[in-house]
Motif scaffolding. Structure first.
Motif, PDB file in Angstrom:
ATOM      1  N   LEU A  30       8.532 -27.857  77.579  1.00 57.45           N
ATOM      2  CA  LEU A  30       7.130 -27.954  77.967  1.00 57.45           C
ATOM      3  C   LEU A  30       6.995 -28.821  79.209  1.00 57.45           C
ATOM      4  CD1 LEU A  30       5.264 -28.409  74.549  1.00 57.45           C
ATOM      5  CD2 LEU A  30       5.069 -26.478  76.122  1.00 57.45           C
ATOM      6  N   SER A  31       6.073 -28.456  80.056  1.00 59.48           N
ATOM      7  CA  SER A  31       5.853 -29.199  81.296  1.00 59.48           C
ATOM      8  C   SER A  31       4.683 -30.163  81.144  1.00 59.48           C
ATOM      9  CB  SER A  31       5.583 -28.229  82.454  1.00 59.48           C
ATOM     10  OG  SER A  31       5.195 -28.932  83.619  1.00 59.48           O
ATOM     11  N   ASP A  32       4.837 -31.333  81.771  1.00 57.62           N
ATOM     12  CA  ASP A  32       3.725 -32.285  81.789  1.00 57.62           C
ATOM     13  C   ASP A  32       2.594 -31.798  82.687  1.00 57.62           C
ATOM     14  OD1 ASP A  32       5.127 -33.945  80.118  1.00 57.62           O
ATOM     15  OD2 ASP A  32       6.007 -35.121  81.756  1.00 57.62           O
ATOM     16  N   SER A  33       2.850 -30.773  83.470  1.00 60.12           N
ATOM     17  CA  SER A  33       1.832 -30.254  84.394  1.00 60.12           C
ATOM     18  C   SER A  33       0.846 -29.309  83.705  1.00 60.12           C
ATOM     19  CB  SER A  33       2.511 -29.524  85.563  1.00 60.12           C
ATOM     20  OG  SER A  33       3.349 -30.393  86.290  1.00 60.12           O
ATOM     21  N   ASN A  34       1.098 -28.945  82.439  1.00 59.78           N
ATOM     22  CA  ASN A  34       0.195 -28.020  81.731  1.00 59.78           C
ATOM     23  C   ASN A  34      -1.165 -28.691  81.539  1.00 59.78           C
ATOM     24  OD1 ASN A  34      -1.087 -26.372  79.634  1.00 59.78           O
ATOM     25  ND2 ASN A  34       0.941 -25.417  79.465  1.00 59.78           N
ATOM     26  N   VAL A  35      -2.220 -28.028  82.002  1.00 58.77           N
ATOM     27  CA  VAL A  35      -3.555 -28.642  81.981  1.00 58.77           C
ATOM     28  C   VAL A  35      -4.172 -28.622  80.587  1.00 58.77           C
ATOM     29  CG1 VAL A  35      -3.979 -28.068  84.400  1.00 58.77           C
ATOM     30  CG2 VAL A  35      -4.712 -26.482  82.594  1.00 58.77           C
ATOM     31  N   ARG A  36      -3.678 -27.779  79.700  1.00 59.69           N
ATOM     32  CA  ARG A  36      -4.248 -27.718  78.346  1.00 59.69           C
ATOM     33  C   ARG A  36      -3.661 -28.853  77.518  1.00 59.69           C
ATOM     34  NH1 ARG A  36      -6.843 -23.725  75.499  1.00 59.69           N
ATOM     35  NH2 ARG A  36      -6.276 -22.123  77.027  1.00 59.69           N
ATOM     36  N   GLN A  37      -4.477 -29.898  77.302  1.00 60.57           N
ATOM     37  CA  GLN A  37      -4.025 -31.083  76.601  1.00 60.57           C
ATOM     38  C   GLN A  37      -4.783 -31.330  75.293  1.00 60.57           C
ATOM     39  OE1 GLN A  37      -1.470 -32.992  77.664  1.00 60.57           O
ATOM     40  NE2 GLN A  37      -1.163 -31.640  79.442  1.00 60.57           N
ATOM     41  N   ILE A  38      -5.940 -30.679  75.132  1.00 62.92           N
ATOM     42  CA  ILE A  38      -6.791 -30.915  73.962  1.00 62.92           C
ATOM     43  C   ILE A  38      -6.716 -29.706  73.029  1.00 62.92           C
ATOM     44  CG2 ILE A  38      -9.161 -31.343  73.186  1.00 62.92           C
ATOM     45  CD1 ILE A  38      -9.683 -32.649  75.904  1.00 62.92           C
ATOM     46  N   ASP A  39      -6.627 -29.980  71.756  1.00 63.64           N
ATOM     47  CA  ASP A  39      -6.603 -28.927  70.725  1.00 63.64           C
ATOM     48  C   ASP A  39      -5.512 -27.900  71.008  1.00 63.64           C
ATOM     49  OD1 ASP A  39      -8.792 -30.140  69.485  1.00 63.64           O
ATOM     50  OD2 ASP A  39     -10.248 -28.945  70.629  1.00 63.64           O
ATOM     51  N   VAL A  66      14.054 -26.928  86.829  1.00 59.49           N
ATOM     52  CA  VAL A  66      14.099 -28.393  86.834  1.00 59.49           C
ATOM     53  C   VAL A  66      15.204 -28.830  87.807  1.00 59.49           C
ATOM     54  CG1 VAL A  66      14.492 -30.460  85.457  1.00 59.49           C
ATOM     55  CG2 VAL A  66      13.254 -28.514  84.482  1.00 59.49           C
ATOM     56  N   LEU A  67      14.844 -29.693  88.751  1.00 55.92           N
ATOM     57  CA  LEU A  67      15.788 -30.120  89.782  1.00 55.92           C
ATOM     58  C   LEU A  67      16.292 -31.529  89.488  1.00 55.92           C
ATOM     59  CD1 LEU A  67      13.784 -28.888  92.923  1.00 55.92           C
ATOM     60  CD2 LEU A  67      15.458 -27.632  91.538  1.00 55.92           C
ATOM     61  N   ASP A  68      17.491 -31.821  89.958  1.00 57.44           N
ATOM     62  CA  ASP A  68      18.020 -33.177  89.798  1.00 57.44           C
ATOM     63  C   ASP A  68      17.564 -34.037  90.975  1.00 57.44           C
ATOM     64  OD1 ASP A  68      19.564 -32.436  91.948  1.00 57.44           O
ATOM     65  OD2 ASP A  68      21.418 -32.206  90.784  1.00 57.44           O
ATOM     66  N   GLU A  73      19.273 -27.362  91.236  1.00 56.49           N
ATOM     67  CA  GLU A  73      18.844 -26.854  89.929  1.00 56.49           C
ATOM     68  C   GLU A  73      19.791 -27.342  88.844  1.00 56.49           C
ATOM     69  OE1 GLU A  73      18.290 -22.684  89.830  1.00 56.49           O
ATOM     70  OE2 GLU A  73      16.815 -22.653  91.463  1.00 56.49           O
ATOM     71  N   THR A  74      19.210 -27.751  87.728  1.00 54.32           N
ATOM     72  CA  THR A  74      19.992 -28.270  86.603  1.00 54.32           C
ATOM     73  C   THR A  74      20.341 -27.197  85.581  1.00 54.32           C
ATOM     74  OG1 THR A  74      17.996 -28.827  85.360  1.00 54.32           O
ATOM     75  CG2 THR A  74      18.879 -30.505  86.869  1.00 54.32           C
ATOM     76  N   GLY A  75      19.709 -26.029  85.681  1.00 56.66           N
ATOM     77  CA  GLY A  75      19.905 -24.984  84.670  1.00 56.66           C
ATOM     78  C   GLY A  75      18.842 -25.001  83.591  1.00 56.66           C
ATOM     79  N   ASP A  76      18.003 -26.046  83.596  1.00 56.28           N
ATOM     80  CA  ASP A  76      16.868 -26.107  82.667  1.00 56.28           C
ATOM     81  C   ASP A  76      15.592 -25.719  83.407  1.00 56.28           C
ATOM     82  OD1 ASP A  76      18.487 -26.935  80.588  1.00 56.28           O
ATOM     83  OD2 ASP A  76      18.132 -29.072  80.963  1.00 56.28           O
ATOM     84  N   PHE A  77      14.602 -25.369  82.572  1.00 60.00           N
ATOM     85  CA  PHE A  77      13.333 -24.917  83.142  1.00 60.00           C
ATOM     86  C   PHE A  77      12.178 -25.558  82.367  1.00 60.00           C
ATOM     87  CE2 PHE A  77      16.515 -21.785  84.044  1.00 60.00           C
ATOM     88  CZ  PHE A  77      16.243 -21.341  85.330  1.00 60.00           C
ATOM     89  N   GLU A  78      11.060 -25.733  83.066  1.00 59.97           N
ATOM     90  CA  GLU A  78       9.835 -26.210  82.413  1.00 59.97           C
ATOM     91  C   GLU A  78       8.759 -25.127  82.540  1.00 59.97           C
ATOM     92  OE1 GLU A  78       8.286 -29.642  84.308  1.00 59.97           O
ATOM     93  OE2 GLU A  78       8.082 -28.706  86.287  1.00 59.97           O
ATOM     94  N   SER A 116       1.169 -25.554  93.278  1.00 59.16           N
ATOM     95  CA  SER A 116       1.831 -26.511  92.393  1.00 59.16           C
ATOM     96  C   SER A 116       1.852 -25.994  90.960  1.00 59.16           C
ATOM     97  CB  SER A 116       1.095 -27.854  92.447  1.00 59.16           C
ATOM     98  OG  SER A 116      -0.204 -27.720  91.885  1.00 59.16           O
ATOM     99  N   ALA A 117       2.598 -26.690  90.120  1.00 55.87           N
ATOM    100  CA  ALA A 117       2.663 -26.335  88.696  1.00 55.87           C
ATOM    101  C   ALA A 117       1.307 -26.519  88.036  1.00 55.87           C
ATOM    102  CB  ALA A 117       3.723 -27.176  87.999  1.00 55.87           C
ATOM    103  N   VAL A 118       0.587 -27.584  88.419  1.00 56.87           N
ATOM    104  CA  VAL A 118      -0.749 -27.808  87.868  1.00 56.87           C
ATOM    105  C   VAL A 118      -1.679 -26.679  88.270  1.00 56.87           C
ATOM    106  CG1 VAL A 118      -2.756 -29.332  87.901  1.00 56.87           C
ATOM    107  CG2 VAL A 118      -0.457 -30.301  87.810  1.00 56.87           C
ATOM    108  N   ASP A 119      -1.578 -26.236  89.522  1.00 54.72           N
ATOM    109  CA  ASP A 119      -2.401 -25.123  90.018  1.00 54.72           C
ATOM    110  C   ASP A 119      -2.139 -23.865  89.198  1.00 54.72           C
ATOM    111  OD1 ASP A 119      -3.780 -23.234  91.441  1.00 54.72           O
ATOM    112  OD2 ASP A 119      -3.144 -23.948  93.411  1.00 54.72           O
TER     113      ASP A 119
END
Length: 728
Positions: A30-39, A66-68, A73-78, A116-119
């Motif tokens: 999960l990304s911290d950039s996801n705007v859905r934070q409530i419920d 996900v970048l180092d 690239e680290t091979g992981d994704f958000e 951006s990811a938030v966008d």
């Protein structure tokens, strides 16, 4: 001179979409950039169930690499967009329904993305359009049409079968009304109201009517769609039961959108027949007790027992065993109450048992009443239906004419002991006497009665016949503009000089009477077809815009204006007979009914109207002959085809007699009293056809026994009756 250089419009670079690929689920976070934070947990049960049911996802995840610290690239994704899908898949992994390293389809955001990811997260949650409810209705319908059951659809979308049934009902409303709803000209509540009646033509008719009305409330729409039906809380429906009605082939209209699950019985005629049959069976059982008469009616008239003596009976004593049972029940009741006195609310089993005891004790109080056999033989019983649909049987009423005569010394004179003796004696034993049963004032099995008295016509038949006359008068008046104008002016002058003046500028309206009681053949009459064709013809020529309509009317020639006036005025004719109501302000008074019928005669006379020639009415088994008594049938044949014809069919059973009467009267022009035009002196015109006897089939012509029991008395001296007298 140097030539000016023309500037070139910059060309936007071509769009290049991000690529899709499958990524192991355990490499996505999960990304911290996801705007859905409530419920964030809301609706996850439904989404998880849907993915599990499909064994697939409808839309992939939106992920970024996900970048180092060095930007590699680290091979992981958000996943900034698709957090609810990620959580649902995580639940399936935890439940063992999906492997932790299972591949998940993802849209991998390109490294040089402008946004951006938030966008991206915000865009996915906001730039979306909810499905129109109508598309939902149609989608459910297509699923069911493709083979899914309502229960399967409900389970798939985590709802109830009732909700799916409601949406399917909405999808089956007339297409024209669905289009109106799609255009936003009708609310969802209004559309729900239209589902109560499945007939599209009626739905469209009601929509056409309410568009011109200020009242477009859903309850009003339901009332209009069910105005010819019977609600389930009607006492007749409660008395018979909806199950019995449906088993007999009756159609139910149900409101799926009401919490009370309201319903309406669409076939009142069938319901009335079931009520009559059930009451008749009960009346036969009561009659076997030996009463002189049994009067049955769904609604007994006000004051029906006025002037009648009520028998004083005695109650049957309880046996020793019954007394012991009653005392045991009382003791059990008191014990249960004492044991549960501390409870604010009784346990269900205790409450149910107390109810059973109360019912059993009440039965002991309702002991059969014992009457003297001699009194039973001169008394009668009223049978009716209570407000809650319960059976009401009131025994022991003696009419004044059935009282035993009293001699000069004050002793009852029982006559010579023979039933029906002139002295007024009654049967010595109740079981010997055959009770006279009447339903709605009409004797049961009247066709088998040896009494050849001409009895009044059944009220319902008179109403149906006058419905024919009302519709035929509409047609007659529409084709006589002069009389239509006179009718309209007469109404206007009466309002201006005899009653209160209308308010406003000019508020004279023509209200079409509703023919609630009518035979099945009314819509196929020449009058009905001509009215419908004329209505469609005028409608095709008229503009719909109010201003344009005024200009169109003003430009019509005088002949067309008069014809249109006659057409509109004709809808206001009401020649219906209905039962006068002297006890309240509802309904029509006797004076009002007399004025209505005399006015109908006036218009019929002025237009030269004839029910046979213009109205196309002929006596048939279904519309008259099969619904009256044998003396009535013979009277009709005698008047229309002659005494000879009446004598030749007098020995037949009622069914055969009615069929032969239909053939004999086919071309005679005979009419029953409610359809005849009253002469100015009060006599009914056309009471006697005066026709000669027609040739009968061989099986009738060969059977001319003078001793067949028919009455050869000349009945040419008829009562001078008018319409109302037929139903008194």
């Amino acid at each position: 001179m140097a030539k000016a250089t023309r500037k070139k419009t910059p060309v936007a670079p071509m769009i290049e979409f991000s690529r899709s690929r499958d990524i192991p689920f355990n490499r996505i976070h999960l990304s911290d950039s996801n705007v859905r934070q409530i419920d964030v947990e809301d609706g996850l049960d439904e989404l998880t169930h849907d993915i599990d049911r499909r064994e697939d996802i409808v839309q992939g995840l939106n992920v970024r690499a996900v970048l180092d610290a060095d930007g590699a690239e680290t091979g992981d994704f958000e996943t900034p967009a698709g957090g609810r899908r990620y959580r649902a898949i995580a639940r399936l992994v935890q439940a063992g329904r999906f492997p932790a390293d299972g591949l998940v389809p993802c849209l991998v955001k390109k490294a040089n993305a402008k946004t951006s990811a938030v966008d991206d997260s915000y865009a996915e949650n906001v730039i979306r359009l909810a499905l129109h409810p109508l598309d939902q209705f149609k989608a459910f319908k297509r699923m069911v049409d493709d083979g899914m059951s309502k229960e399967e659809v409900a389970d798939a979308y985590r709802t109830t079968p009732r909700y799916i049934a409601q949406r399917l009902r909405l999808a089956r409303v007339a297409t024209s009304l669905l289009d109106v709803y799609a255009r936003g000209e009708m609310t969802l509540a209004m559309l729900e109201a239209f589902t109560v009646n499945p007939h599209h033509a009626r739905q469209e008719q009601v929509w056409e009517a309410i568009q011109r009305s200020h009242n477009r409330q859903p309850w009003h729409i339901r009332d209009l769609l069910t105005e010819t039906t019977v609600p389930t809380d009607d006492k007749r429906a409660l008395f018979v039961g909806v199950d019995a009605y449906e088993q007999a082939g009756g159609v139910m209209l149900r409101d799926l959108f009401s919490d009370e699950d309201e319903g309406w019985l669409e076939n009142p005629e069938l319901l009335d027949r079931l009520v009559s049959d059930k009451l008749k069976a009960i009346a036969d059982e009561v009659a076997a007790e030996g009463w002189k008469w049994v009067a049955v009616d769904t609604d007994l008239p006000y004051g029906h027992d006025r002037g009648l003596r009520i028998l004083a009976g005695t109650f049957l004593d309880l046996t020793d065993a019954e007394r012991a049972t009653r005392e045991a029940l009382r003791e059990e009741y008191e014990r249960l109450e004492a044991e549960n006195a501390d409870y604010d609310e009784l346990p269900d089993d205790v409450d149910a048992r107390l109810g059973e005891i109360e019912a059993a004790l009440a039965a002991f109080e309702k002991r059969p009443t014992i009457y003297d056999e001699a009194e039973i033989a001169r008394a009668g019983v009223f049978i009716s239906i209570g407000r809650a649909g319960e059976l009401v049987v009131a025994r022991g009423y003696v009419r004044p004419e059935d009282e035993a005569p009293v001699d000069v010394e004050g002793q009852d004179n029982a006559g010579d002991g023979e039933p029906g003796a002139e002295t007024g004696a009654v049967a010595a034993h109740a079981g010997v006497q055959r009770a006279v049963i009447t339903i709605g004032g009409e004797p049961v099995d009247a066709e088998d009665d040896e009494d050849e008295t001409i009895k009044p016509l059944p009220e319902r038949l008179v109403i149906e016949l006058t419905a024919h006359r009302t519709l035929a008068l509409h047609e007659a008046l529409a084709n006589n503009p002069h009389v239509a104008m006179t009718t309209l002016l007469h109404r206007m002058v009466m309002e201006r000089y005899h009653y209160s003046a209308p308010t406003g500028c000019l508020e004279i309206s023509v209200r079409q009477p509703y023919l609630s009681t009518q035979g099945n053949d009314l819509g196929e009459t020449p009058s009905a077809k001509a009215i419908g064709e004329r209505y469609d013809a005028w409608k095709a020529d008229m503009p719909t815009d109010e201003g344009a309509l005024w200009d169109w009317l003003a430009a019509l020639d005088d002949a067309s204006r008069m014809a249109l006036l006659a057409h509109c005025v004709s809808y206001g004719i009401n020649a219906l007979y209905e039962r006068p109501n002297p006890h309240s302000g509802s309904g029509v008074s006797q004076h009002g009914l007399d004025r209505r019928l005399s006015g109908a005669d006036r218009i019929a006379r002025a237009t030269g109207f004839d029910m046979v020639v213009d109205g196309g009415w002929r006596p048939t088994v279904s519309n008259y002959l099969g619904r009256v008594t044998k003396p009535r049938i013979l009277e009709a044949v005698r008047e229309g085809a002659g005494e000879r014809a009446a004598q030749l069919i007098g020995h037949l059973k009622k069914g055969d007699m009615a069929k032969e009467a239909e053939r004999l009267l086919a071309d005679t022009g005979w009419l029953p009293e409610p359809l005849r035009l009253a002469d100015l002196d009060g006599d009914v015109a056309g009471a006697e056809g005066g026709g000669e006897a027609q040739e009968l089939p061989d099986f009738l012509a060969d059977d001319e026994d003078d001793g067949d029991g028919t009455d050869d008395t000349d009945t040419a001296d008829l009562d001078d009756e008018r319409h109302l007298a037929a139903a008194e």
